[in-house]
Design an enzyme around this catalytic site. Structure first.
Site, short mmCIF file in Angstrom:
data_model
loop_
_atom_site.label_atom_id
_atom_site.label_comp_id
_atom_site.label_asym_id
_atom_site.label_seq_id
_atom_site.Cartn_x
_atom_site.Cartn_y
_atom_site.Cartn_z
N GLU A 29 0.85 -1.62 0.11
CA GLU A 29 -0.76 -0.13 0.32
C GLU A 29 1.02 0.90 0.37
O GLU A 29 1.50 1.60 0.99
CB GLU A 29 -1.07 -0.05 1.29
CG GLU A 29 -1.92 -0.92 1.53
CD GLU A 29 -2.62 -1.80 2.33
OE1 GLU A 29 -1.81 -1.24 3.29
OE2 GLU A 29 -3.30 -1.86 2.63
N LEU A 58 -6.31 -1.29 -0.08
CA LEU A 58 -5.86 -1.78 1.04
C LEU A 58 -6.18 -3.42 1.34
O LEU A 58 -7.30 -3.53 2.05
CB LEU A 58 -6.56 -0.58 1.47
CG LEU A 58 -6.58 1.38 1.58
CD1 LEU A 58 -7.25 1.99 1.99
CD2 LEU A 58 -4.57 1.21 2.05
N GLU A 60 -4.63 -6.74 2.88
CA GLU A 60 -3.29 -7.09 3.32
C GLU A 60 -3.53 -8.67 2.90
O GLU A 60 -2.87 -9.23 2.53
CB GLU A 60 -3.40 -7.12 4.54
CG GLU A 60 -2.44 -5.52 5.52
CD GLU A 60 -3.56 -4.47 5.91
OE1 GLU A 60 -5.02 -5.02 5.29
OE2 GLU A 60 -3.56 -3.37 5.56
N GLN A 82 1.84 -1.97 6.36
CA GLN A 82 2.28 -0.67 6.75
C GLN A 82 2.49 -0.69 8.34
O GLN A 82 3.84 0.74 8.77
CB GLN A 82 0.92 0.27 6.60
CG GLN A 82 1.12 0.43 4.80
CD GLN A 82 0.28 2.57 4.65
OE1 GLN A 82 -0.34 2.32 6.08
NE2 GLN A 82 0.13 2.82 3.59
N PHE A 83 1.54 -0.89 9.15
CA PHE A 83 2.11 -1.46 10.34
C PHE A 83 1.38 -2.54 11.10
O PHE A 83 0.69 -3.52 10.35
CB PHE A 83 0.98 -0.69 11.20
CG PHE A 83 1.34 0.80 11.08
CD1 PHE A 83 2.22 2.22 11.72
CD2 PHE A 83 0.96 1.76 9.87
CE1 PHE A 83 2.37 3.23 11.81
CE2 PHE A 83 0.99 3.38 9.65
CZ PHE A 83 2.09 3.16 10.60
N ILE A 87 -1.22 -6.21 10.55
CA ILE A 87 -0.64 -7.47 9.58
C ILE A 87 -2.02 -9.35 9.98
O ILE A 87 -1.56 -10.46 8.86
CB ILE A 87 0.39 -7.93 10.11
CG1 ILE A 87 2.04 -9.07 9.70
CG2 ILE A 87 0.50 -9.05 11.64
CD1 ILE A 87 2.93 -9.41 9.49
N PRO A 89 -4.61 -9.83 8.89
CA PRO A 89 -5.20 -11.04 7.65
C PRO A 89 -3.92 -11.46 7.15
O PRO A 89 -4.39 -12.54 6.27
CB PRO A 89 -5.26 -9.28 7.03
CG PRO A 89 -6.10 -8.55 8.26
CD PRO A 89 -4.81 -8.40 9.11
N HIS A 129 -1.07 1.13 15.87
CA HIS A 129 0.37 0.75 14.95
C HIS A 129 1.80 0.92 15.60
O HIS A 129 2.09 1.13 14.87
CB HIS A 129 -0.03 2.69 14.50
CG HIS A 129 -0.89 2.75 13.64
ND1 HIS A 129 -2.26 2.96 13.43
CD2 HIS A 129 -1.05 3.78 11.96
CE1 HIS A 129 -3.06 3.14 12.66
NE2 HIS A 129 -2.15 3.54 11.59
#
Length: 326
Positions: A29, A58, A60, A82-83, A87, A89, A129
């Site tokens: 992403e 978007l 994952e 991204q964070f 994770i 999914p 995050h």
């Protein structure tokens, strides 16, 4: 040799890998046009084009599944989540497929994919995050979990991860992305995986950590050195498979150990290390193993973040308690 931060070293490693190997593909992403949320992939789309740097929706689950498919067909995808909080999914594909592909096909297929993910607290981020959930993945056979703690190690370890024939979860401690700079040579040389790095030799006590907490661990070691306490500092680096031998040898020398990590205490990687040191190194221990960790709760918002995260004073207190035990 240029000095650079960790995020710059990661970017350099990605460029080096892509220049050397046309099968290396970047996806995730905002990794293309925007260069990633932390700018780790900035400039890659301009140099390597749309077919090798892919901006994804978007999604994952799709990112992980697409990476498994690419890897099984001869490509080397390096995907970004991204964070760490996003994770979850990906777990079906990482655990159910990527980590099992070599075993499932009796070695006919491999899964040379890397999943990069910024993790940890310390940047005043919102919910989901700031997680440090490395232990969720460190138990999975066939899935390497690698965490750098400096720019130079980030460069060499990422190259090693990309060249590895099996899947690697490459966790990047975002708190130290831009904390300091050090000389990093674009040599194309990978660093070895599956081994601990002894950052400091010592005789009185062993301090074991990884990722961003290496900063506080080294600060504590420096402070203790002024008091005449000699600390051996070990950076675990690869959390699966763990190099227990280096830690056992260190504890055999020092007789005392403190394990430091940001993740919650219960069922963490630190607990596994502690258990192994007790099982295989009990006769060498002169004191109980101590742990300095985060709390068994959700990482709080930024107003309480510093109360959650271990600090140098916490490490010093744990070392004091361990040294005084008799």
């Amino acid at each position: 040799m240029n000095k650079m931060t960790m995020v710059e070293a990661i970017n350099l490693a990605l460029k080096s890998a892509m220049r050397q190997d046309d099968s290396v593909i970047i996806l995730g992403e905002d990794v293309g046009v925007n260069g990633g949320v932390f700018r780790a992939t900035v400039g890659l789309r301009d140099e390597f084009g749309l077919k090798r740097v892919l901006d994804t929706p978007l999604a994952e689950t799709m990112i992980a599944g697409l990476s498994v498919g690419m890897a099984s067909q001869g490509l080397k995808p390096v995907a970004e989540i991204q964070f760490m909080g996003f994770i979850l999914p990906t777990m079906e594909h990482l655990i159910g497929h990527a980590a099992r592909l070599r075993h499932r096909t009796r070695g006919r297929l491999h899964c040379p994919m890397v999943l990069r993910v910024p993790f940890g607290g310390g940047i005043h981020a919102p919910e989901h995050h700031s997680e440090s959930t490395e232990a969720l993945f460190a138990q999975i056979p066939g899935l390497r979990v690698v965490i750098p703690s400096s720019p130079a190690r980030a460069y060499g370890l990422l190259l090693a991860a990309i060249r590895n024939p099996d899947p690697v979860l490459f966790m990047e401690p975002k708190r130290i992305y831009r904390l300091n700079a050090q000389p990093v040579e674009d040599s194309g040389q990978a660093l070895p995986l599956d081994t601990c790095y002894t950052l400091r030799e010592g005789n009185d006590i062993t301090l074991i950590s990884w990722g961003a907490m290496i900063k506080e661990t080294l600060e504590a070691a420096d402070h203790l050195a002024q008091q005449g306490v000699s600390c051996e500092v070990i950076d675990v680096v690869t959390l699966n498979p763990i190099d227990h031998e280096t830690m056992l040898a260190s504890v055999a020398k020092t007789g005392r150990c403190v394990i430091i990590h940001e993740a919650p205490k219960s069922c963490a990687v630190g607990a596994e290390i502690s258990a192994t040191l007790a099982e295989r190194g009990l006769v060498n221990l002169q004191a109980p193993i101590n742990r300095v960790t985060g709390y068994d709760t959700v990482m709080p918002y930024y107003r309480m973040e510093n109360h959650y995260m271990p600090n140098t004073a916490d490490i010093l207190e744990a070392v004091k308690t361990t040294l005084e035990f008799s």
